[in-house]
Design a protein around this motif. Structure first.
Motif, PDB file in Angstrom:
ATOM      1  N   GLY A   1       0.750  -1.246  -0.025  1.00  0.00           N
ATOM      2  CA  GLY A   1      -0.118  -0.050  -0.020  1.00  0.00           C
ATOM      3  C   GLY A   1       1.001   1.284   0.158  1.00  0.00           C
ATOM      4  N   ILE A   2       1.939   1.206  -0.170  1.00  0.00           N
ATOM      5  CA  ILE A   2       2.722   2.431  -0.272  1.00  0.00           C
ATOM      6  C   ILE A   2       2.662   3.285  -1.544  1.00  0.00           C
ATOM      7  CG2 ILE A   2       5.014   3.451  -0.614  1.00  0.00           C
ATOM      8  CD1 ILE A   2       6.285   1.750   1.515  1.00  0.00           C
ATOM      9  N   SER A   3       2.133   4.448  -1.620  1.00  0.00           N
ATOM     10  CA  SER A   3       1.657   5.122  -2.693  1.00  0.00           C
ATOM     11  C   SER A   3       2.532   6.138  -3.079  1.00  0.00           C
ATOM     12  CB  SER A   3       0.294   5.581  -2.605  1.00  0.00           C
ATOM     13  OG  SER A   3       0.324   6.785  -1.554  1.00  0.00           O
ATOM     14  N   PHE A   4       2.385   7.033  -4.449  1.00  0.00           N
ATOM     15  CA  PHE A   4       2.869   8.154  -4.750  1.00  0.00           C
ATOM     16  C   PHE A   4       2.945   9.254  -3.661  1.00  0.00           C
ATOM     17  CE2 PHE A   4       4.138  11.594  -7.468  1.00  0.00           C
ATOM     18  CZ  PHE A   4       5.336  11.253  -8.275  1.00  0.00           C
ATOM     19  N   VAL A   5       1.677   9.229  -2.887  1.00  0.00           N
ATOM     20  CA  VAL A   5       1.478  10.368  -1.959  1.00  0.00           C
ATOM     21  C   VAL A   5       2.598   9.979  -0.981  1.00  0.00           C
ATOM     22  CG1 VAL A   5       0.069  11.038   0.002  1.00  0.00           C
ATOM     23  CG2 VAL A   5      -0.805  10.681  -2.182  1.00  0.00           C
ATOM     24  N   ASP A   6       2.708   8.894  -0.355  1.00  0.00           N
ATOM     25  CA  ASP A   6       3.621   8.678   0.660  1.00  0.00           C
ATOM     26  C   ASP A   6       5.226   8.718   0.126  1.00  0.00           C
ATOM     27  OD1 ASP A   6       2.136   7.097   2.593  1.00  0.00           O
ATOM     28  OD2 ASP A   6       2.057   5.614   0.966  1.00  0.00           O
ATOM     29  N   PHE A   7       5.323   8.689  -1.052  1.00  0.00           N
ATOM     30  CA  PHE A   7       6.717   8.980  -1.592  1.00  0.00           C
ATOM     31  C   PHE A   7       6.938  10.706  -1.698  1.00  0.00           C
ATOM     32  CE2 PHE A   7       8.197  10.365  -6.011  1.00  0.00           C
ATOM     33  CZ  PHE A   7       9.635  10.384  -5.747  1.00  0.00           C
ATOM     34  N   LYS A   8       5.929  11.389  -2.206  1.00  0.00           N
ATOM     35  CA  LYS A   8       6.030  12.768  -2.176  1.00  0.00           C
ATOM     36  C   LYS A   8       5.995  13.261  -0.685  1.00  0.00           C
ATOM     37  CE  LYS A   8       4.334  15.604  -5.107  1.00  0.00           C
ATOM     38  NZ  LYS A   8       3.371  16.540  -6.034  1.00  0.00           N
ATOM     39  N   ALA A   9       5.379  12.879   0.267  1.00  0.00           N
ATOM     40  CA  ALA A   9       5.410  13.362   1.540  1.00  0.00           C
ATOM     41  C   ALA A   9       6.634  13.267   2.004  1.00  0.00           C
ATOM     42  CB  ALA A   9       4.104  12.757   2.142  1.00  0.00           C
ATOM     43  N   SER A  10       7.239  11.987   2.090  1.00  0.00           N
ATOM     44  CA  SER A  10       8.272  11.523   2.797  1.00  0.00           C
ATOM     45  C   SER A  10       9.498  12.320   2.136  1.00  0.00           C
ATOM     46  CB  SER A  10       8.764  10.062   2.557  1.00  0.00           C
ATOM     47  OG  SER A  10       7.636   9.297   2.997  1.00  0.00           O
ATOM     48  N   ILE A  11       9.720  12.638   0.980  1.00  0.00           N
ATOM     49  CA  ILE A  11      10.689  13.472   0.415  1.00  0.00           C
ATOM     50  C   ILE A  11      10.404  15.045   0.876  1.00  0.00           C
ATOM     51  CG2 ILE A  11      11.651  14.290  -1.852  1.00  0.00           C
ATOM     52  CD1 ILE A  11      12.451  11.331  -1.137  1.00  0.00           C
ATOM     53  N   SER A  12       9.355  15.339   0.670  1.00  0.00           N
ATOM     54  CA  SER A  12       9.086  16.800   1.198  1.00  0.00           C
ATOM     55  C   SER A  12       9.177  16.885   2.702  1.00  0.00           C
ATOM     56  CB  SER A  12       7.479  17.206   1.114  1.00  0.00           C
ATOM     57  OG  SER A  12       7.103  17.073  -0.398  1.00  0.00           O
ATOM     58  N   TYR A  13       9.006  15.949   3.513  1.00  0.00           N
ATOM     59  CA  TYR A  13       9.296  16.152   4.827  1.00  0.00           C
ATOM     60  C   TYR A  13      10.839  16.385   4.950  1.00  0.00           C
ATOM     61  CZ  TYR A  13      10.146  14.909   9.827  1.00  0.00           C
ATOM     62  OH  TYR A  13      10.405  15.011  11.138  1.00  0.00           O
ATOM     63  N   PHE A  14      11.780  15.437   4.238  1.00  0.00           N
ATOM     64  CA  PHE A  14      13.090  15.384   4.476  1.00  0.00           C
ATOM     65  C   PHE A  14      13.597  16.780   3.808  1.00  0.00           C
ATOM     66  CE2 PHE A  14      16.974  15.493   1.561  1.00  0.00           C
ATOM     67  CZ  PHE A  14      17.986  15.523   2.662  1.00  0.00           C
ATOM     68  N   VAL A  15      13.035  17.258   2.785  1.00  0.00           N
ATOM     69  CA  VAL A  15      13.746  18.624   2.358  1.00  0.00           C
ATOM     70  C   VAL A  15      13.370  19.699   3.142  1.00  0.00           C
ATOM     71  CG1 VAL A  15      13.210  20.293   0.214  1.00  0.00           C
ATOM     72  CG2 VAL A  15      13.656  17.999  -0.327  1.00  0.00           C
ATOM     73  N   HIS A  16      12.369  19.639   3.737  1.00  0.00           N
ATOM     74  CA  HIS A  16      11.792  21.067   4.649  1.00  0.00           C
ATOM     75  C   HIS A  16      12.727  20.836   5.953  1.00  0.00           C
ATOM     76  CE1 HIS A  16       7.867  21.222   2.489  1.00  0.00           C
ATOM     77  NE2 HIS A  16       8.768  22.502   2.108  1.00  0.00           N
ATOM     78  N   ARG A  17      12.742  19.530   6.423  1.00  0.00           N
ATOM     79  CA  ARG A  17      13.704  19.219   7.567  1.00  0.00           C
ATOM     80  C   ARG A  17      15.170  19.764   7.622  1.00  0.00           C
ATOM     81  NH1 ARG A  17      14.793  18.844  11.443  1.00  0.00           N
ATOM     82  NH2 ARG A  17      15.171  16.877  12.514  1.00  0.00           N
ATOM     83  N   PHE A  18      15.669  19.528   6.099  1.00  0.00           N
ATOM     84  CA  PHE A  18      17.065  19.791   5.717  1.00  0.00           C
ATOM     85  C   PHE A  18      17.326  21.026   5.412  1.00  0.00           C
ATOM     86  CE2 PHE A  18      21.196  19.793   3.657  1.00  0.00           C
ATOM     87  CZ  PHE A  18      22.054  18.939   4.289  1.00  0.00           C
ATOM     88  N   PHE A  19      16.547  21.532   4.544  1.00  0.00           N
ATOM     89  CA  PHE A  19      16.828  22.974   4.122  1.00  0.00           C
ATOM     90  C   PHE A  19      15.904  24.069   4.515  1.00  0.00           C
ATOM     91  CE2 PHE A  19      18.174  20.093   0.564  1.00  0.00           C
ATOM     92  CZ  PHE A  19      19.490  20.806   0.333  1.00  0.00           C
ATOM     93  N   GLY A  20      14.735  23.622   5.506  1.00  0.00           N
ATOM     94  CA  GLY A  20      14.035  24.669   6.128  1.00  0.00           C
ATOM     95  C   GLY A  20      12.696  24.756   5.779  1.00  0.00           C
ATOM     96  N   ALA A  21      11.729  25.001   6.444  1.00  0.00           N
ATOM     97  CA  ALA A  21      10.232  25.107   6.268  1.00  0.00           C
ATOM     98  C   ALA A  21       9.783  26.007   4.935  1.00  0.00           C
ATOM     99  CB  ALA A  21       9.426  25.537   7.356  1.00  0.00           C
ATOM    100  N   ASP A  22      10.855  26.925   4.791  1.00  0.00           N
ATOM    101  CA  ASP A  22      10.523  27.987   3.612  1.00  0.00           C
ATOM    102  C   ASP A  22      10.908  27.507   2.279  1.00  0.00           C
ATOM    103  OD1 ASP A  22       9.860  29.636   5.502  1.00  0.00           O
ATOM    104  OD2 ASP A  22      11.730  30.895   5.593  1.00  0.00           O
TER     105      ASP A  22
END
Ligand code: 2NL
Length: 343
Positions: A220-241
């Protein structure tokens, strides 16, 4: 009385000459003993004042004391001169007044700092670290990952072969293939490690560099899980902005595939030399795992889905610290590396 005064004056002149020409404290001390010591002629003369006729004693005594006082003052002045000169001379070749050398302190390499931080962020999402061999077989490096050996990436021009069937891994994906082969889903791993490619060593390429890949597999891992996980990483690493963009791309082992861009922090997305006027910086390749890969490692492609990604740690470190040339990360120049002591 005339004789008395004449010998006093003689002593005064001899003493004065000896004192001012003494060139060291030890020599001056000898001169002092010779002219002013207990057995010195002047001392004897002072003692003999009492033997002079009564009416001469007073002026003879005064003159003898004047000479003694003068020689004492001269000796004192010369002693001060000599010790001042000695203090100005270095005592030895070793200058004990120099400040000490600071203790040499090592620190983590900027790539290690960034790799650890990336792994720590994915740990928050349940990913653990995995490692694997740097010398691989063509099966794990290419074939299992849906990459045929006639694919350009497998060409001798692009890969360091150790034998017909063995090579230095060109990515860390073979580690994920090995983990899937020996364990059942759910799988959530990040794989940091060195990879090797026949690239020229220039400002943006290195023939050996550190990569981090990641893989998540479950039902059941979907494209939404993919985008959400990558987005989480990017915002944690590069900042919420940080803004994030998924661009369609192609990799043999993912379908669909994407290139992930983050908005340029230097110009705020307006376009500058770092982002080559686009306002975006490419940070990773990613996508949904191709069912053919699951087939090759013994997973049921009808039951399981997942996403995967890969990024160059040096590239990410360059963006974070505004490093203009990737070779700076590999030169081992302490003047460069010291700047990251507090990182
Ligand atoms: C890049 C792109 C990528 C992967 C790596 C992967 C691994 C398995 C299955 C599927 Cl086992 N995919 N890894 C997927 C997409 C992109 O790396 O630009 N790396 C520097």
């Amino acid at each position: 009385m005339e004789d008395f005064l004449a010998s006093l004056r003689e002593l005064e002149e001899a003493g004065r000459t000896a004192i001012v020409s003494a060139t060291a404290s030890e020599e001056l001390e000898q001169v002092r003993i010779e002219f002013l010591g207990r057995k010195a002629p002047l001392t004897r003369i002072l003692r003999s004042v009492g033997e002079l006729p009564q009416d001469q004693r007073r002026s003879a005594g005064a003159e003898a004391n004047r000479v003694k006082k003068r020689l004492l003052e001269l000796a004192e002045a010369r002693a001060a001169e000599l010790s001042a000169a000695a203090a100005a001379q270095p005592v030895s070749e070793i200058d004990l007044t120099l400040p000490g050398r600071a203790r040499w302190r090592g620190s983590r390499h900027p790539c290690t700092v960034v790799a650890d931080e990336i792994c720590a962020i994915f740990k928050e999402l349940g990913f653990s670290r995995a490692r694997g061999p740097e010398a691989e077989t063509t099966w794990y490096n290419f074939t299992a990952l849906n990459t045929s050996l006639d694919h350009p990436a497998a060409d001798e021009q692009d890969t360091f072969y150790l034998g017909d069937d063995t090579l230095l891994r060109t990515h860390t994906s073979p580690v994920q293939a090995r983990v899937m082969e020996r364990s059942q889903p759910p799988v959530r791993i990040v794989v940091p490690g060195v990879v090797f490619r026949r690239d020229p060593f220039d400002a943006s390429h290195a023939p050996a560099f550190e990569q981090i890949e990641g893989l998540a597999v479950d039902e059941g891992i979907s494209f939404v899980d993919f985008k959400a996980s990558i987005s989480y990483f990017v915002h944690r690493f590069f900042g919420a902005d940080a803004a994030i963009r998924f661009r369609p791309s192609f990799f043999p082992f993912t379908e669909p595939s994407a290139e992930v861009d983050v908005s340029c922090a230097i110009c705020g997305g307006d376009g500058c030399s770092t982002c080559k006027g686009t306002g975006w910086l490419e940070i990773m390749g990613a996508g949904m795992v191709d069912p053919a890969v699951f087939e090759n490692v013994g997973y049921d492609p009808e039951r399981y889905t997942g996403f995967a990604f890969g990024m160059g740690v040096g590239r990410i470190a360059m963006l974070r610290y505004q490093i203009p040339d990737i070779r700076l990360l590999y030169d081992g120049d302490v003047r460069f590396l010291q700047q990251f002591q507090s990182a």
